[in-house]
Each structure stands twice: as C-alpha cells, then as structure tokens.
Design an enzyme around this catalytic site. Sequence first.
Site, PDB file in Angstrom:
ATOM      1  NE  ARG A 129       8.083  72.237  11.316  1.00 59.27           N
ATOM      2  CZ  ARG A 129       7.875  73.609  11.154  1.00 59.27           C
ATOM      3  NH1 ARG A 129       8.162  74.441  12.171  1.00 59.27           N
ATOM      4  NH2 ARG A 129       7.248  74.140  10.287  1.00 59.27           N
ATOM      5  CG  HIS A 187      10.572  77.670   7.692  1.00 60.83           C
ATOM      6  ND1 HIS A 187      10.153  76.753   8.686  1.00 60.83           N
ATOM      7  CD2 HIS A 187      10.615  78.878   8.010  1.00 60.83           C
ATOM      8  CE1 HIS A 187       9.631  77.329   9.701  1.00 60.83           C
ATOM      9  NE2 HIS A 187       9.815  78.792   9.394  1.00 60.83           N
ATOM     10  CD  GLU A 221       4.202  80.492  11.022  1.00 59.15           C
ATOM     11  OE1 GLU A 221       4.768  81.694  10.707  1.00 59.15           O
ATOM     12  OE2 GLU A 221       4.137  80.094  12.131  1.00 59.15           O
ATOM     13  CG  ASN A 232       4.003  76.629  13.204  1.00 62.01           C
ATOM     14  OD1 ASN A 232       4.045  75.565  13.542  1.00 62.01           O
ATOM     15  ND2 ASN A 232       4.716  77.317  12.289  1.00 62.01           N
ATOM     16  CE1 TYR A 289       6.486  80.751  18.768  1.00 67.21           C
ATOM     17  CE2 TYR A 289       5.278  80.602  16.914  1.00 67.21           C
ATOM     18  CZ  TYR A 289       6.337  80.266  17.340  1.00 67.21           C
ATOM     19  OH  TYR A 289       7.273  79.691  16.897  1.00 67.21           O
ATOM     20  CD  GLU A 348       7.286  77.577  13.867  1.00 68.26           C
ATOM     21  OE1 GLU A 348       6.955  78.660  14.235  1.00 68.26           O
ATOM     22  OE2 GLU A 348       7.734  77.416  12.549  1.00 68.26           O
TER      23      GLU A 348
END
Length: 484
Positions: free
Chosen positions: A94, A139, A184, A317, A319, A378
């Site tokens: 990506r 992005h 995002e 994404n 985390y 991500e």
Amino acid sequence: MKICVGLLLWLLGRSGVDMMEIPRGLSIGASTSAYQVEGGWNASDKGVSVWDAFTHEESSLIKDRENGDIACDSYHKYQEDVALAKNMGLQHYRFSVSWTRILPNGSPENVSRVGIRYYKNLIDELHTYGIEPVVTLYHWDHPQSFEEVGGWANDNMIDYFVEYARVVFRELGSRVKIWSTVNEPIIYCQFFDFGMNDDTRKYRCAHNLLKAHAKVYHMYQREFKDRQHGQVGIVLLCHNYYSLNGIDAEAEDIAFEFGCGWLANPIFSKDGDYPAVMKQKVAEESKYQGFTKSKLPKLSSSWIEYIKGSSDYFGLNHYTSFMVEQHPHLNDSGILKSDNPIWKKGVSDWLNIIPEGFGEVLRIIKEKYNNPPVYVLENGLSTTAGIEDLDRIKFLHDYMKQMIMAITHDGCNVQKYTVWSLLDTFEWKEAYRNRFGLVHVDFTNNRRMRTPKLSSKWLHEVITQRQLIKPDEFMKQFRAASYV
Ligand SMILES: *[C@@H]1O[C@H](CO)[C@@H](O)[C@H](O)[C@H]1NC(C)=O
Ligand SMILES: *[C@@H]1O[C@H](CO)[C@@H](O)[C@H](O)[C@H]1NC(C)=O
Ligand SMILES: CC(=O)N[C@H]1CO[C@H](CO)[C@@H](O)[C@@H]1O
C-alpha cells in the site's frame, strides 16, 4: 548475520509447536505514504504540498526541525523498496500518490508526465513480482495553493479532489484494482488541519472530506468501473475503548462513535448519516456554548443516500486502545480519555499496546456495519532506531493472533492485513524519532541505506509458511540457523 534460510524453514517446519494458521485468502502486506517516504519534494515539475510548506515554514513545530524533502528517497529508490517487499514475500503493497507530483499547480489541465511515469514505474515493478498495489489517492498532502484558499474548510476542495482523482484513475487505473480515497480523514481534521483549531472548522473539514470521498466513489462507478473493474474504499482509524469503571458501556460506545463512527456511520451503517449520539451531543454542547445552531453540519437526505454504501470495503487502521469515562461538557463528546498505567507503550506516547483491543474493534465493525469486507491497511509498533526489533515481532504476532481469532471464531470478514510500515518513515511531527519500519533506514546518510530488521525475517516466515510463528520459537530457530 548470515543465515541459512533453508535450514531455518526446515527447523520451523519440524518444530512441532502448535501454531495458528494464517486464514486462506488473507493477503499480507506493508504500507507507506507519499510524503513520508518519497522525498524528491521539488524533483522535476512537482508542485508544493501543504507538508512541503508546513515543514519549511514551521520547522520549529517538527521534532529536530526535520522535513520530508528527502525522507527515504523512495522517489529515486523505489526499485529497492519493491525488492525489499519481494524478499519479504509481501502479497500487497500500500502506498499513496502525491497530489502535487501529478498536478503540480492543482489544475487537471496540467498533468505532470514525469509524475505519472514515476507511479507507472513503481506499479509495474510491483506487478513484475506479483505484488498487488493498493493505492491511496490522498494521504494528507494536498497542494499548498488550495490551502491558501481555506483547505478542507473550503467546499471547493470537494471538486478539486474529484478532478485530481479522475486524472489518477485515467492514467493509472488500468494497472490498479484497489483504490482508497482518503486516509484517516478525522485524524487529518483533528490534528493536522492547518487552519484555526476550532470545532466548527474541524467538523466542516470532515464534512467536506466525506462528501469528496463519496463523489470520487460515484465518479469511479460512472466513468471507470466498466473498464477498470477496481474497488474503491476509504481508510478510517478505529481505536478500541474500555470504560474506566468497567461497566459504562455507554462511554465506550460514545467514544467509538465520535472517532471511528463519525465517518463510518454515514458510509457503512444501514441508515447512514452521522451517528445519532454524535448529532445529539454536538447539538446540546453547541447550545450550551451559545451557538445558534449545531457546530456539526447537517447532511441533507439526498447526501445521506448518496454517501451510504459508497465504499467497496472497510479500510481499517488500528493501533491502540484507551480508557474512557464520561465527563459532562468536556469536548462535545463528554468523554475523557486516559491510559491505564499498567499498559505498555510504543515509542509514540499515544500507542498503548493492547492486542485484545484489535479483536474488539473487528467485532464492533462486524456488528455495527453488517460485516463488511475489512482491509486492515495499517497496524504496527513504533520503536527507536535499530535492527533487532523483538518488540515489533511480539506486537505483530499478538495483534495478528487476535485478528485471526476474530476471523475464525467470530466470522469477521478480514481480507487484508497490512503492516505500517515497510520502511522507517517521516512520522509527521515526530519526524524520524518514531520508527515503525520492518526495514531500517539510515537517515544520517545521503544514500538512505536500507537494512531489513529481524521483524521482516519473521514476517517472511509467516507469509511463506502461512503460520503465525511464535516470537520465542522464531528466535530459538533463528539463533540455531545463524550459527551453522
Ligand atoms: C530542491 O530542494 C533542495 C533542498 O531540499 C535544494 O537544495 C535544491 O536546490 C532544490 N532544487 C531545485 C531545482 O529547486
Ligand atoms: C500549466 O503550467 C504552466 C507552467 O507552470 C503554467 O504557465 C500554466 O498556466 C498552467 N496551466 C493551467 C491551466 O493551470
Ligand atoms: C478529542 C479532543 O478534542 N480532545 C480534547 C478534549 O479536551 C481536553 C481537555 O480540554 C483536550 O486536552 C483534548 O485534546
């Protein structure tokens, strides 16, 4: 350290340790974004992006006064990047396209042939090795000239983005089957929007990004889908939340809706529109603060219908997780976020290491949005510079394990898993301090030498054996194989 790969494979294969299988059909890859790796900020006819301008003009706001002028120099070294991806056995890669490399002054009448050539070369190189390109259009690096007329608070940005996307689809679309519109959007609007830092602007920014996404989705269906047969989706950051007192499920849900749900609900829910709890709370707080109407813009019923379903997959994404509690009048959500002091962190202070939270988020997405195909685009850990990244191996192992359980036990429809990031990158305001790479990059040297970290060897074994190899098992076998 020279190792005998054949022996390593043999030892691991024979180890007899009970390991989790990687589900059939789950594609494993790694990710980067244009400004964070390319460099070549003024190469050829490239225009100036907001990040070029911001890092040059406000360098005091960036760690070490760094910038992405050169970054990993992937603009010149993309063949090396693809070779690294190939050696790791990655199934997809990506990356994002730099708006100002394609349209130097923002106008779709002025397409940079050099910029287009760069991306064609990169994509062709990936195809040569059977690595699928997953391409993000935006992005966070739009033309500085658009920022000067208001950036994403300006409604005109919607059409500028559609014009840019049309050029990219036209020029690169025969080579790409998976597109993402925006990475995002909420994080951009909350933390990186360069305008005034007020709520009204933040909501307007997200509102316009949401509309821009939907317009690009429909434009692709109308003008390109028949010939190019690709998918178009959006990429959202979704955290998991645990209530501080252990019983306030409402606090967890409000926190989710004000983060992930803000744009996921309009696109992926059955009824569309912003989350009900968000509309209600922002309206109440706006009134409390003396506004005559809600700071959250309204979506008309025609926009609600138009936006609903405008994504072929849920780009996720993920985390981290946070603790939450309700606190009236704190922000519009009334949610106070905190960390549990016993949680371990990455080098980034926002990154609490909570593998179970990943499974939770996948199950919430399944429940709330009718089990859409999820592409995890991500997931990763920040560490300090270095090659022996056992922490990263453990992080990836533990998070992937929760994901695989969510797939096999709970039926979550996860189809791609993507590590952030292929290389150590320019991590925005943290610059080159926080290293997320599977591959180390020496930023002190003009050659930007790349060295695969231990985690890239682990990931290679995981992909080739289709087994989630345990970190300690890997290290044991790795050491045995290193010393022959
Ligand atoms: C491009 O930027 C570099 C600094 O990163 C500078 O040294 C160089 O002169 C610039 N080149 C052009 C053509 O402007
Ligand atoms: C295209 O770029 C050239 C050179 O930068 C500029 O002179 C011209 O005005 C641009 N055309 C449009 C339509 O923006
Ligand atoms: C998401 C958000 O805006 N959080 C803010 C809530 O309020 C506290 C305290 O004023 C801020 O520090 C947060 O940034």
